[in-house]
Design an enzyme around this catalytic site. Sequence first.
Site, mmCIF file in Angstrom:
data_model
loop_
_atom_site.group_PDB
_atom_site.id
_atom_site.type_symbol
_atom_site.label_atom_id
_atom_site.label_comp_id
_atom_site.label_asym_id
_atom_site.label_seq_id
_atom_site.Cartn_x
_atom_site.Cartn_y
_atom_site.Cartn_z
ATOM 1 N N ARG A 1 0.650 -1.159 0.032
ATOM 2 C CA ARG A 1 -0.041 -0.094 0.162
ATOM 3 C C ARG A 1 0.767 1.233 0.006
ATOM 4 O O ARG A 1 0.398 2.070 -0.621
ATOM 5 C CB ARG A 1 -1.002 -0.178 1.400
ATOM 6 C CG ARG A 1 -2.105 -0.883 1.188
ATOM 7 C CD ARG A 1 -2.860 -0.798 2.237
ATOM 8 N NE ARG A 1 -4.146 -1.530 2.274
ATOM 9 C CZ ARG A 1 -4.325 -2.575 3.086
ATOM 10 N NH1 ARG A 1 -3.680 -2.689 4.419
ATOM 11 N NH2 ARG A 1 -5.414 -3.118 2.956
ATOM 12 N N HIS B 1 0.829 -4.667 12.019
ATOM 13 C CA HIS B 1 -0.236 -3.993 11.067
ATOM 14 C C HIS B 1 -0.999 -3.133 11.631
ATOM 15 O O HIS B 1 -1.513 -3.165 12.747
ATOM 16 C CB HIS B 1 -0.940 -5.352 10.491
ATOM 17 C CG HIS B 1 -2.000 -5.258 9.650
ATOM 18 N ND1 HIS B 1 -1.854 -4.379 8.323
ATOM 19 C CD2 HIS B 1 -3.011 -5.573 9.848
ATOM 20 C CE1 HIS B 1 -2.650 -4.461 7.898
ATOM 21 N NE2 HIS B 1 -3.734 -5.216 8.368
#
Length: 183
Positions: A111, A135
């Site tokens: 991303r 994360h």
Amino acid sequence: MSTVKEQLIENLTAEDKTSQCKITIVGTGAVGMACAICILLKDLADELALVDVAEDKLKGEMMDLQHGSLFFSTSKITSGKVDILTYVVWKLSGLPATRVIGSGCNLDSARFRYLIGEKLGVHPTSCHGWIIGEHGDSSVPLWSGVNVAGVALKSLDPKLGTDSDKEQWKTIHKQVVERAYME
């Protein structure tokens, strides 16, 4: 007197109680469940274990997979509650590092690269950068390693990713984190 099950099923050989190939997925969000479906459809394991702290979601996802198990050949699907990082799983399991894979930071890094490319108007394969740590919120962007086609962006702007960065590159990391919670 025997039960109906005992009368119907006669074991000809002793049951093998140990899995030959077990895969455990930590996290039953969109990414974890996509991984689970791929593992099941590709018949990569004879046991699949799901781990998550959200017990209701975990139970529902496990039951969905168990109920749909007639469509694939994985014989055992289980679940359990742990809130641990891939690193901790690796350390506690005693497995080699190549056998415990976490997708969170890889997805966040992808991303990150995509959003860098979007900001610069270049293809993400030309952008290189990494997100490390957990994360989500506690992830860390490695601004010092961000480069595009081999050019380190910190060499062009030493304030890249800091509060005094006029182009506000740190908003890219905020977008990575926000998208992690949309899963």
